[in-house]
Each structure stands twice: as structure tokens, then as C-alpha cells.
Design a protein around this motif. Sequence first.
Motif, short mmCIF file in Angstrom:
data_model
loop_
_atom_site.label_atom_id
_atom_site.label_comp_id
_atom_site.label_asym_id
_atom_site.label_seq_id
_atom_site.Cartn_x
_atom_site.Cartn_y
_atom_site.Cartn_z
N VAL A 7 11.42 -6.98 25.67
CA VAL A 7 10.86 -8.46 25.07
C VAL A 7 11.78 -8.97 24.41
CG1 VAL A 7 9.02 -9.29 23.36
CG2 VAL A 7 8.54 -7.26 24.83
N VAL A 8 12.73 -8.19 23.40
CA VAL A 8 13.90 -8.95 22.76
C VAL A 8 15.11 -9.64 23.86
CG1 VAL A 8 15.82 -8.35 21.24
CG2 VAL A 8 13.61 -7.29 20.75
N TRP A 9 15.22 -9.05 24.44
CA TRP A 9 16.23 -9.40 25.85
C TRP A 9 15.70 -10.49 26.38
CZ3 TRP A 9 20.82 -9.25 26.42
CH2 TRP A 9 21.50 -9.49 27.84
N PHE A 10 14.36 -10.72 26.67
CA PHE A 10 13.61 -12.03 27.29
C PHE A 10 13.87 -13.10 26.22
CE2 PHE A 10 9.84 -14.71 27.19
CZ PHE A 10 10.15 -15.34 28.43
N PHE A 11 13.42 -12.86 25.13
CA PHE A 11 13.46 -13.90 23.96
C PHE A 11 14.94 -14.24 23.67
CE2 PHE A 11 9.34 -12.45 22.72
CZ PHE A 11 8.63 -13.81 22.97
N LEU A 12 16.17 -13.49 23.66
CA LEU A 12 17.44 -14.00 23.61
C LEU A 12 17.80 -14.81 24.66
CD1 LEU A 12 19.16 -10.59 22.42
CD2 LEU A 12 18.75 -12.79 21.10
#
Length: 65
Positions: A7-12
Motif C-alpha cells: 500500500v505504501v509502495w503504491f501511494f509512493l
Amino acid sequence: MDFIPPVVWFFLKTAFVIYIMMWFKWTFPRLRIDQLLTLEWKYLLPINLVNLVLVAFISLMGWHF
């Protein structure tokens, strides 16, 4: 990349793409429709016609791959 949650990777990645789009839009001036039409009629259309004739000539001569 197992230590970064998906999820963090997607938002980054999403934030990076949005930043690039905003940077591009703020950096380059907006072209007016008359500027785009001038570019098309004066430059792109003649280049396209020369390219078309050149490709037809190469094809008729049998020089293509």
C-alpha cells in the motif's frame, strides 16, 4: 521490496507520477490552438508528405526489408 508494504509502495508511485505531471504542466507553457495549427500546417504536414513519398519510392524499388 519486501520491507515496504504494498500500500505504501503504491501511494509512493502514485505521488511520484502526480508530481511529474504537475512539474511538466508548470514548467512548459500552454500552447494556443493557433500555434498548434501553425505547427501542423507549416511543418508536420510537409514532413509527412515527404515521408509518404519516400516510403512509397523505397517500397516500389524493392529496397525494404
